[in-house]
Design a protein around this motif. Structure first.
Motif, mmCIF file in Angstrom:
data_model
loop_
_atom_site.group_PDB
_atom_site.id
_atom_site.type_symbol
_atom_site.label_atom_id
_atom_site.label_comp_id
_atom_site.label_asym_id
_atom_site.label_seq_id
_atom_site.Cartn_x
_atom_site.Cartn_y
_atom_site.Cartn_z
ATOM 1 N N ALA A 43 47.786 -1.952 23.195
ATOM 2 C CA ALA A 43 46.959 -0.854 23.694
ATOM 3 C C ALA A 43 47.339 -0.481 25.128
ATOM 4 C CB ALA A 43 45.483 -1.238 23.615
ATOM 5 N N LEU A 44 47.466 -1.478 25.987
ATOM 6 C CA LEU A 44 47.778 -1.192 27.393
ATOM 7 C C LEU A 44 49.172 -0.632 27.570
ATOM 8 C CD1 LEU A 44 46.154 -4.151 29.388
ATOM 9 C CD2 LEU A 44 45.177 -1.957 28.698
ATOM 10 N N ALA A 45 50.075 -0.940 26.647
ATOM 11 C CA ALA A 45 51.442 -0.423 26.745
ATOM 12 C C ALA A 45 51.478 1.099 26.654
ATOM 13 C CB ALA A 45 52.316 -1.033 25.651
ATOM 14 N N GLY A 46 50.430 1.681 26.086
ATOM 15 C CA GLY A 46 50.382 3.142 25.974
ATOM 16 C C GLY A 46 49.566 3.801 27.062
ATOM 17 N N GLY A 47 49.209 3.070 28.123
ATOM 18 C CA GLY A 47 48.309 3.623 29.130
ATOM 19 C C GLY A 47 48.856 3.678 30.530
ATOM 20 N N SER A 48 50.119 4.072 30.664
ATOM 21 C CA SER A 48 50.752 4.049 31.988
ATOM 22 C C SER A 48 50.114 5.030 32.967
ATOM 23 C CB SER A 48 52.252 4.349 31.861
ATOM 24 O OG SER A 48 52.459 5.621 31.272
ATOM 25 N N GLU A 49 49.478 6.096 32.455
ATOM 26 C CA GLU A 49 48.881 7.097 33.337
ATOM 27 C C GLU A 49 47.381 6.890 33.515
ATOM 28 O OE1 GLU A 49 50.848 9.228 34.922
ATOM 29 O OE2 GLU A 49 52.489 8.233 33.864
ATOM 30 N N ALA A 50 46.816 5.886 32.866
ATOM 31 C CA ALA A 50 45.370 5.698 32.881
ATOM 32 C C ALA A 50 44.887 5.117 34.212
ATOM 33 C CB ALA A 50 44.947 4.801 31.731
ATOM 34 N N ARG A 51 43.631 5.382 34.493
ATOM 35 C CA ARG A 51 42.964 4.803 35.659
ATOM 36 C C ARG A 51 42.161 3.564 35.260
ATOM 37 N NH1 ARG A 51 38.448 7.869 39.517
ATOM 38 N NH2 ARG A 51 37.844 6.007 40.716
#
Length: 412
Positions: A101-109
């Motif tokens: 899941a986190l691997a797809g969240g490079s732009e997330a806050r």
């Protein structure tokens, strides 16, 4: 606020790429979302990848035996008021699924992460969360997770001294005991319908006294802490005494409790309760739970109940007789292979309902219903159960893998 994402090392980039490739192959083969196998491959190549992927995020972890997937969805929706969110919304809640899941969240806050109870302390060490929401602890998968007090003790030891703000349900003595080792706790009066796992004091083993909405141990003095947030009917009361209306599309008291904890957790990230609760209304269903589907020209509502606490809450959602009910129980690895918990569920609440029984362990369930004095019919499969049910919308209640079986059958 956490900083912007730092560039990943070549090894970490390789791990992420390989994990995504493995997940894609799994999906193409029709073997699910691929999040677990993808995460396993990625962690094999870089064992520290989970920690690396979380460094730029403000993370909140959610753990419990009931309600963690729904609370994760509600909280993620609330935090989107302040910025982009990455979340394991489909419920893959062990380290491999969380890594995917986190691997797809490079732009997330923000990272809003559901965590399996057994892995909470380890994931917390890796991702250094800003907040942790703890809802309840009750018997679940007894062959895997063991006795509830042992799990509470693991949490208590593993979270001791944590820098995270702990948002904890003060109405569950096990949660209170687990969270009491932490320096910063926000106590929420979120309620506790199922009490059969918390009649003895987790601190000394004495008998807990439970007058009205309170609880305490008369032997060692361990007691319910003073709360600053509370669920009160259809409202959440904040620390200033303001009452904020809960308007959800998800049914039942348990989801109001989930919303109350989510509002308190969102406030730790600066989201106003009014904004948080309004955003939660957008959540219509959670991974198929509460969906009403058409099957054989019948309306069927799909309900998940994994353990005695979940079954108790689910029964409260069902209209009185003559609403037909289908019950489905499996005992595969993801469910826990021990079905002795069936004897802890008060199935007499279904008296008068036309009941159909299916699933891998339908005969175990049939024996339980027979002892409860209920009338029921054992069916070979979901199709037969639906076709033979009398008129009216059908309520289908299933434990974890049985629920997934139903979703596949109806194409949901």
């Amino acid at each position: 606020m956490a900083g912007n994402a730092e560039p990943l090392s070549p090894r970490a980039k390789l791990a992420v790429t390989a994990g995504k490739a493995a997940a894609a192959v799994s999906r193409a083969a029709g073997r699910g979302s691929g999040s677990v196998i993808g995460g396993r491959v990625a962690l094999k190549l870089d064992p520290d990848l989970l920690a690396r992927l979380a460094t730029h995020l403000d993370v909140v972890l959610v753990s419990a035996t009931n309600g963690k997937t729904t609370t994760t969805r509600l909280l993620a929706e609330a935090l989107r008021a302040n910025g982009e969110v990455v979340s394991n919304a489909l419920g893959a809640n062990m380290p491999a699924g969380i890594t995917s899941a986190l691997a797809g969240g490079s732009e997330a806050r923000y990272g809003v992460i559901e965590v399996d109870e057994k892995y909470l302390a380890g994931v917390a060490r890796d991702v250094k969360p800003k907040a942790i929401a703890l809802l309840n602890l009750s018997r679940d998968q007894l062959d895997r997770a063991a006795e509830t007090r042992m799990l509470a003790e693991k949490w208590r030891e593993g979270l001791a001294g944590s820098d995270a703000v702990i948002i904890a349900n003060a109405d569950d003595p096990l949660i209170t005991w687990a969270a009491s080792s932490c320096p910063t706790v926000v106590w929420v009066a979120a309620g506790q319908e199922w009490k059969d796992d918390a009649w003895s004091c987790p601190s000394c083993g004495g008998v807990l006294q439970r007058p009205a909405e309170d609880w305490f141990c008369g032997e060692c003095g361990f007691r319910r802490p003073t709360t600053t947030w509370a669920l009160s009917g259809d409202h959440v009361i904040d620390p200033y005494g303001s009452a904020w209306p809960i308007q959800l599309q998800l049914p039942g008291r348990a989801n109001k409790s989930n919303a109350a904890v989510s509002a308190a957790a969102a406030a730790a990230f600066g989201v106003d309760p009014k904004v948080a609760l309004e955003r939660m209304y957008k959540v219509q269903a959670v991974a198929g739970r509460y969906d009403v589907v058409q099957f054989h020209d019948r309306d069927v509502r799909l309900l998940l109940a994994k353990n005695p606490a979940g079954w108790l809450e689910t029964f409260s959602l069902i209209d009185g007789p003559p609403t037909p009910v289908i019950l489905s129980v499996n005992a595969r690895g993801a469910d826990g292979t021990d079905t002795s918990w069936l004897w802890d569920v008060d199935y007499t609440r279904l008296a008068g309902h036309p009941i159909r029984v299916i699933g891998d362990r339908k005969l175990d369930l049939a024996v339980r219903l027979e002892v409860a004095g209920l009338e029921f019919q054992v069916c070979q499969d979901f199709d037969e159960a639906v076709r033979t049910s009398p008129a009216g919308r059908i309520e289908a209640i299933a434990n974890y893998t049985a629920f997934q079986d139903l979703r596949r059958r109806v194409g949901n």
